[in-house]
Design a protein around this motif. Sequence first.
Motif, PDB file in Angstrom:
ATOM      1  N   VAL A 153       0.839  -1.559  -0.057  1.00 23.75           N
ATOM      2  CA  VAL A 153      -0.727  -0.205  -0.089  1.00 23.75           C
ATOM      3  C   VAL A 153       0.990   1.569   0.161  1.00 23.75           C
ATOM      4  CG1 VAL A 153      -0.180  -0.169   2.282  1.00 23.75           C
ATOM      5  CG2 VAL A 153      -2.231   1.295   0.674  1.00 23.75           C
ATOM      6  N   GLY A 154       0.449   2.035  -0.679  1.00 16.32           N
ATOM      7  CA  GLY A 154       1.927   3.310  -0.755  1.00 16.32           C
ATOM      8  C   GLY A 154       1.035   4.948  -0.555  1.00 16.32           C
ATOM      9  N   ASN A 155       1.364   5.575  -0.271  1.00 19.40           N
ATOM     10  CA  ASN A 155       0.618   7.072   0.032  1.00 19.40           C
ATOM     11  C   ASN A 155       1.130   8.081  -0.018  1.00 19.40           C
ATOM     12  OD1 ASN A 155      -1.471   9.153   0.718  1.00 19.40           O
ATOM     13  ND2 ASN A 155      -0.340   8.868   2.681  1.00 19.40           N
ATOM     14  N   ARG A 156       1.297   8.581  -1.363  1.00 20.72           N
ATOM     15  CA  ARG A 156       1.895  10.818  -0.859  1.00 20.72           C
ATOM     16  C   ARG A 156       3.710   9.963  -1.171  1.00 20.72           C
ATOM     17  NH1 ARG A 156       0.124  15.325   2.707  1.00 20.72           N
ATOM     18  NH2 ARG A 156       3.016  15.716   2.366  1.00 20.72           N
ATOM     19  N   SER A 157       4.881   9.855  -0.101  1.00 17.66           N
ATOM     20  CA  SER A 157       5.363   9.425  -0.210  1.00 17.66           C
ATOM     21  C   SER A 157       6.113   8.417   0.547  1.00 17.66           C
ATOM     22  CB  SER A 157       7.043  10.267   0.605  1.00 17.66           C
ATOM     23  OG  SER A 157       6.752  10.690   1.732  1.00 17.66           O
ATOM     24  N   THR A 158       5.163   7.685   0.440  1.00 18.75           N
ATOM     25  CA  THR A 158       5.452   6.142   1.255  1.00 18.75           C
ATOM     26  C   THR A 158       4.895   4.915   0.696  1.00 18.75           C
ATOM     27  OG1 THR A 158       5.772   7.187   3.412  1.00 18.75           O
ATOM     28  CG2 THR A 158       4.832   4.720   3.120  1.00 18.75           C
ATOM     29  N   LEU A 159       5.755   4.379   0.945  1.00 17.89           N
ATOM     30  CA  LEU A 159       5.660   2.734   0.312  1.00 17.89           C
ATOM     31  C   LEU A 159       5.552   1.546   1.421  1.00 17.89           C
ATOM     32  CD1 LEU A 159       4.527   0.437  -2.365  1.00 17.89           C
ATOM     33  CD2 LEU A 159       7.595   0.481  -2.199  1.00 17.89           C
ATOM     34  N   PHE A 160       4.535   0.762   1.939  1.00 14.48           N
ATOM     35  CA  PHE A 160       4.887  -0.001   2.480  1.00 14.48           C
ATOM     36  C   PHE A 160       4.392  -1.245   1.909  1.00 14.48           C
ATOM     37  CE2 PHE A 160       2.382  -1.680   6.153  1.00 14.48           C
ATOM     38  CZ  PHE A 160       3.248  -2.870   6.980  1.00 14.48           C
ATOM     39  N   CYS A 161       5.318  -2.229   2.090  1.00 10.21           N
ATOM     40  CA  CYS A 161       5.238  -3.652   1.343  1.00 10.21           C
ATOM     41  C   CYS A 161       6.115  -4.556   2.076  1.00 10.21           C
ATOM     42  CB  CYS A 161       5.593  -3.336  -0.135  1.00 10.21           C
ATOM     43  SG  CYS A 161       7.354  -2.590  -0.246  1.00 10.21           S
ATOM     44  N   HIS A 162       5.553  -5.643   1.654  1.00 11.38           N
ATOM     45  CA  HIS A 162       5.943  -6.932   1.961  1.00 11.38           C
ATOM     46  C   HIS A 162       7.591  -7.133   0.956  1.00 11.38           C
ATOM     47  CE1 HIS A 162       7.345 -11.534   2.634  1.00 11.38           C
ATOM     48  NE2 HIS A 162       6.319 -11.321   3.917  1.00 11.38           N
ATOM     49  N   GLU A 163       8.526  -7.570   1.360  1.00  3.70           N
ATOM     50  CA  GLU A 163       9.733  -7.628   0.749  1.00  3.70           C
ATOM     51  C   GLU A 163       9.595  -8.337  -0.342  1.00  3.70           C
ATOM     52  OE1 GLU A 163      13.211  -9.481   2.993  1.00  3.70           O
ATOM     53  OE2 GLU A 163      11.874 -11.714   3.721  1.00  3.70           O
ATOM     54  N   ARG A 164       9.027  -9.287  -0.482  1.00  8.71           N
ATOM     55  CA  ARG A 164       8.493 -10.537  -1.692  1.00  8.71           C
ATOM     56  C   ARG A 164       7.190 -10.101  -2.078  1.00  8.71           C
ATOM     57  NH1 ARG A 164       7.885 -16.319   0.318  1.00  8.71           N
ATOM     58  NH2 ARG A 164       7.645 -16.572  -1.644  1.00  8.71           N
ATOM     59  N   ALA A 165       7.307  -8.213  -2.784  1.00 10.53           N
ATOM     60  CA  ALA A 165       6.202  -8.098  -3.275  1.00 10.53           C
ATOM     61  C   ALA A 165       5.892  -8.268  -4.773  1.00 10.53           C
ATOM     62  CB  ALA A 165       5.354  -6.905  -2.679  1.00 10.53           C
ATOM     63  N   PHE A 166       7.705  -7.840  -4.838  1.00 11.29           N
ATOM     64  CA  PHE A 166       7.525  -7.574  -6.670  1.00 11.29           C
ATOM     65  C   PHE A 166       8.879  -8.298  -7.556  1.00 11.29           C
ATOM     66  CE2 PHE A 166       6.801  -3.604  -4.340  1.00 11.29           C
ATOM     67  CZ  PHE A 166       5.042  -3.113  -5.192  1.00 11.29           C
ATOM     68  N   VAL A 167       8.528  -8.462  -7.867  1.00  5.96           N
ATOM     69  CA  VAL A 167       9.729  -9.224  -9.098  1.00  5.96           C
ATOM     70  C   VAL A 167      11.018  -7.794  -9.361  1.00  5.96           C
ATOM     71  CG1 VAL A 167      10.808  -9.600 -11.425  1.00  5.96           C
ATOM     72  CG2 VAL A 167       8.636  -9.909 -10.277  1.00  5.96           C
ATOM     73  N   GLU A 168      12.393  -8.573  -8.629  1.00  4.54           N
ATOM     74  CA  GLU A 168      13.027  -6.991  -8.863  1.00  4.54           C
ATOM     75  C   GLU A 168      13.412  -5.779  -7.930  1.00  4.54           C
ATOM     76  OE1 GLU A 168      14.304  -6.487 -12.855  1.00  4.54           O
ATOM     77  OE2 GLU A 168      15.251  -8.390 -13.474  1.00  4.54           O
ATOM     78  N   PRO A 169      12.609  -5.932  -6.841  1.00  6.85           N
ATOM     79  CA  PRO A 169      12.159  -4.891  -5.708  1.00  6.85           C
ATOM     80  C   PRO A 169      13.188  -3.892  -5.659  1.00  6.85           C
ATOM     81  CG  PRO A 169      12.337  -6.850  -4.393  1.00  6.85           C
ATOM     82  CD  PRO A 169      12.546  -7.151  -5.863  1.00  6.85           C
ATOM     83  N   ARG A 170      14.450  -3.678  -5.578  1.00  6.03           N
ATOM     84  CA  ARG A 170      15.897  -3.191  -5.252  1.00  6.03           C
ATOM     85  C   ARG A 170      15.429  -1.358  -6.947  1.00  6.03           C
ATOM     86  NH1 ARG A 170      14.739  -4.026  -1.643  1.00  6.03           N
ATOM     87  NH2 ARG A 170      15.607  -4.994  -0.024  1.00  6.03           N
ATOM     88  N   ALA A 171      15.814  -2.511  -7.353  1.00  2.45           N
ATOM     89  CA  ALA A 171      15.313  -1.556  -8.907  1.00  2.45           C
ATOM     90  C   ALA A 171      14.270  -0.687  -8.946  1.00  2.45           C
ATOM     91  CB  ALA A 171      14.838  -2.593 -10.568  1.00  2.45           C
ATOM     92  N   VAL A 172      12.702  -1.817  -8.828  1.00  6.09           N
ATOM     93  CA  VAL A 172      11.783  -1.045  -8.143  1.00  6.09           C
ATOM     94  C   VAL A 172      11.507   0.442  -7.878  1.00  6.09           C
ATOM     95  CG1 VAL A 172       9.385  -1.043  -7.766  1.00  6.09           C
ATOM     96  CG2 VAL A 172      10.268  -2.979  -9.206  1.00  6.09           C
ATOM     97  N   TYR A 173      12.321  -0.138  -6.385  1.00  5.13           N
ATOM     98  CA  TYR A 173      12.314   1.458  -5.571  1.00  5.13           C
ATOM     99  C   TYR A 173      13.392   1.966  -6.348  1.00  5.13           C
ATOM    100  CZ  TYR A 173      10.971  -2.463  -2.342  1.00  5.13           C
ATOM    101  OH  TYR A 173      10.417  -3.657  -1.476  1.00  5.13           O
ATOM    102  N   ASP A 174      14.443   1.861  -6.888  1.00  6.59           N
ATOM    103  CA  ASP A 174      15.030   2.618  -7.397  1.00  6.59           C
ATOM    104  C   ASP A 174      15.140   3.625  -8.189  1.00  6.59           C
ATOM    105  OD1 ASP A 174      17.368   2.285  -5.494  1.00  6.59           O
ATOM    106  OD2 ASP A 174      18.485   0.846  -7.125  1.00  6.59           O
ATOM    107  N   GLU A 175      13.655   3.145  -8.963  1.00  2.37           N
ATOM    108  CA  GLU A 175      13.313   3.704 -10.605  1.00  2.37           C
ATOM    109  C   GLU A 175      12.431   5.144  -9.575  1.00  2.37           C
ATOM    110  OE1 GLU A 175      10.957   3.620 -14.854  1.00  2.37           O
ATOM    111  OE2 GLU A 175      11.293   1.808 -13.385  1.00  2.37           O
ATOM    112  N   LEU A 176      11.034   4.292  -8.544  1.00  2.23           N
ATOM    113  CA  LEU A 176      10.460   5.588  -8.608  1.00  2.23           C
ATOM    114  C   LEU A 176      10.984   6.428  -7.364  1.00  2.23           C
ATOM    115  CD1 LEU A 176       8.307   2.661  -6.675  1.00  2.23           C
ATOM    116  CD2 LEU A 176       7.266   4.750  -8.151  1.00  2.23           C
ATOM    117  N   ARG A 177      12.093   6.358  -6.975  1.00  2.50           N
ATOM    118  CA  ARG A 177      13.513   7.201  -5.794  1.00  2.50           C
ATOM    119  C   ARG A 177      13.413   8.152  -7.053  1.00  2.50           C
ATOM    120  NH1 ARG A 177      15.357   3.956  -3.167  1.00  2.50           N
ATOM    121  NH2 ARG A 177      14.372   4.819  -1.412  1.00  2.50           N
ATOM    122  N   ALA A 178      13.777   8.182  -8.253  1.00  2.00           N
ATOM    123  CA  ALA A 178      14.438   9.031  -9.314  1.00  2.00           C
ATOM    124  C   ALA A 178      13.434   9.315  -9.614  1.00  2.00           C
ATOM    125  CB  ALA A 178      15.282   8.160 -10.607  1.00  2.00           C
TER     126      ALA A 178
END
Length: 450
Positions: free
Chosen positions: A259-284
Amino acid sequence: MQTPPSAIEANFDGLVGPTHNYAGLSFGNVASQNNEKSVANPRAAAQQGLRKMKRLADLGFAQGVLPPQERPSIRLLRELGFGGKEAEAIAKAAKEAPELLAAASSASAMWTANAATVSPSADTPDRRVHFSPANLTSKLHRAIEHEATRRTLATIFADREHFMVHEALPGTPALGDEGAANHTRFCAQYGTRGVEFFVYGRSEYRRGPEPKRFPARQTFEASRAVAQRHGLNDASVVFAQQNPEVIDAGVFHNDVIAVGNRSTLFCHERAFVEPRAVYDELRAKLAARDAPFHVIEVPEARVSVADAVKSYLFNSQLLSRPDGTQLLVVPEECRENPHVAIYLDELVASSGPIDEVLVFELRESMKNGGGPACLRLRVALTEAERAATASGVWMNDALFARLDAWIAAHYRDRLAPQDLTDPKLLDESRTALDELTQILGLGSLYDFQR
């Protein structure tokens, strides 16, 4: 530089319909299947949802109401070949194809997170709020919803200067669209440009991992098409794939694991394929919008995927107060699961962005696989857009009192699968819905009213 208009995020919850029952229609939804054929309480279900709306409105959050759809769907029964008078069609379907009568009677439109995907005016080129009703092609009982959903949204958000309500995408498996249950928007403020996060389970044309046990309902192609029709450019979107292993564990939508809102993503570590790449793209991409980004990633060692599915920890609402602090709305099941309860206590005690957890009793919805997040559609609105929205759907003391009395007058307190054969249920539902449209000021919304 022009100052962006102030905006709020409104939550539009679906009122539970009079035919709420446990038919076990949703393969891949563990709770739905586990409670198949048990006895439901439509009155309690509607009251539980209504009380959540009222409590959040009392706390100062913008809270709207979306009406149920007409059920049983006589239109579906006719299209499937059940003729005669309406009572005869119901009786014939009950005898020859009870599973089709169950599909025609489902109250699943209560889960308005699946009603549509919404892009606010801050993100769209024409500066209108865009709605794309979900086609929900993966399940028959849900695939019949989108036409009525579009009509409801077009009635509530009728001002074409501020709103654009699209048709659903073509109803084909390649464009399987499950709505906002697989969509989250991140931003610095609701009135500023954001980044829209689309999560899909599989791709029709790209090669990639897929679940083996349960079907992936959202396709990449559907997410991309919604983004394109809303006019979102590459800088405004991030696409991510769900981990197919968690789909096989019962995570049929992304909002069961994140679940997400504004600047926060609250998720399980197994939620996504390649989660680090997902976080990096969102952050950038958020950094390019001068917006921060915070990830609260819950480890499997603290809360397993099985416990997340059982408790619906992530099928929660993450809400921002005016001072920037955040409230997490969870179902009672989160307090009943010891691993989840301990984690939530530690989360609130930490110095992170979530400082309070609010617990609701939503047992009737939860038994069918729908928690707090399933029951609401998020719509970011400027002051002008809120003023242009149908005024009768906003929750307040007067509306709560009228709806509470309406539920008590029209809803049964017991509904077993065999009760769907009762032709009186259709008459009861229509009488209730006819009165509801007057309460909400929506006019002749249903086919039987026209």
